[in-house]
Design a protein around this motif. Structure first.
Motif, PDB file in Angstrom:
ATOM      1  N   ILE A  47       0.863  -1.174   0.000  1.00 21.02           N
ATOM      2  CA  ILE A  47       0.000   0.000   0.000  1.00 21.02           C
ATOM      3  C   ILE A  47       0.898   1.221   0.000  1.00 21.02           C
ATOM      4  N   ASP A  48       0.671   2.116  -0.971  1.00 22.50           N
ATOM      5  CA  ASP A  48       1.449   3.349  -1.060  1.00 22.50           C
ATOM      6  C   ASP A  48       0.580   4.517  -0.628  1.00 22.50           C
ATOM      7  N   GLU A  50       0.350   8.269  -1.173  1.00 18.98           N
ATOM      8  CA  GLU A  50       0.863   9.231  -2.135  1.00 18.98           C
ATOM      9  C   GLU A  50       0.267  10.607  -1.857  1.00 18.98           C
ATOM     10  N   ARG A  55      -2.793   4.091  -2.819  1.00 23.44           N
ATOM     11  CA  ARG A  55      -2.858   3.108  -3.898  1.00 23.44           C
ATOM     12  C   ARG A  55      -2.615   1.742  -3.262  1.00 23.44           C
ATOM     13  N   HIS A  57      -1.768  -1.987  -4.052  1.00 25.87           N
ATOM     14  CA  HIS A  57      -1.226  -2.866  -5.086  1.00 25.87           C
ATOM     15  C   HIS A  57      -1.555  -4.304  -4.698  1.00 25.87           C
ATOM     16  N   SER A  63      -4.134  -2.633  -9.309  1.00 30.46           N
ATOM     17  CA  SER A  63      -4.110  -1.726  -8.162  1.00 30.46           C
ATOM     18  C   SER A  63      -5.374  -0.886  -8.173  1.00 30.46           C
ATOM     19  N   SER A  64      -5.690  -0.320  -7.021  1.00 25.46           N
ATOM     20  CA  SER A  64      -6.824   0.600  -6.926  1.00 25.46           C
ATOM     21  C   SER A  64      -6.345   1.870  -6.246  1.00 25.46           C
ATOM     22  N   GLU A  65      -6.847   3.001  -6.740  1.00 23.91           N
ATOM     23  CA  GLU A  65      -6.467   4.303  -6.202  1.00 23.91           C
ATOM     24  C   GLU A  65      -7.654   4.924  -5.478  1.00 23.91           C
ATOM     25  N   HIS A  66      -7.348   5.636  -4.410  1.00 22.49           N
ATOM     26  CA  HIS A  66      -8.385   6.293  -3.616  1.00 22.49           C
ATOM     27  C   HIS A  66      -7.869   7.669  -3.227  1.00 22.49           C
TER      28      HIS A  66
END
Length: 163
Positions: A47-48, A50, A55, A57, A63-66
């Motif tokens: 988990i990144d 940012e 994001r 992974h 991956s999914s972005e929030h």
């Protein structure tokens, strides 16, 4: 030699239990619009965090972005199966959690589109919404005064405490 073998077996049993426990846990991202993204812990590579959001992974390469502004809350290590398995065993039951809250309250075991309402003990309407496609509804009762609230859903009532 026997002691070494016993230690190896104990380690294998602990590792198996850890993997099984991990499969039953998830990261749940709840959006301000009520949408949920649920990813089992054993499916997460990393988990990144940012500047624009987070994001997740997954092990399969997707991956999914929030975005930060769209996130209401993130639950890490949330039980991924307990509520669903309990509801499957007890058809017609609803689950409401948490029982004590400062704001959000969720209900499961509903049919998609079921209406969920929250009232205080004086009968004042606090919040309402409809269950999503998975039969889950999340309501914000943060504006209610502290005390007991009643969640009505699917012809049943459950008490929660608003702090």
């Amino acid at each position: 030699m026997k002691k070494h073998l016993k230690l190896c077996l104990a380690f294998l049993m602990l590792a198996t239990a850890a993997v099984q426990a991990r499969a039953d846990k998830a990261v749940v991202v709840v959006g301000k619009d009520g949408d949920r993204t649920v990813v089992a812990l054993n499916d997460i590579r990393r988990i990144d965090i940012e500047p624009a959001g987070i994001r997740i992974h997954k092990a399969d390469g997707t991956s999914s972005e929030h975005g930060h502004s769209g996130i209401d809350r993130i639950l890490i290590g949330a039980d991924n199966t307990a509520v669903k398995s309990m509801l499957a065993e007890r058809r017609g039951c609803i689950a409401v959690w948490p029982s004590v809250t400062e704001g959000p309250v969720s209900a499961a075991g509903l049919k998609p589109g079921d209406k969920v309402e929250v009232f205080d003990t004086d009968g004042r309407h606090i919040a309402s919404c409809q269950a999503d496609s998975e039969g889950i509804a999340t309501l914000d009762i943060s504006r209610a005064k502290a005390g007991i609230c009643i969640v009505n859903a699917a012809g049943k009532s459950v008490k929660v405490v608003k702090q």
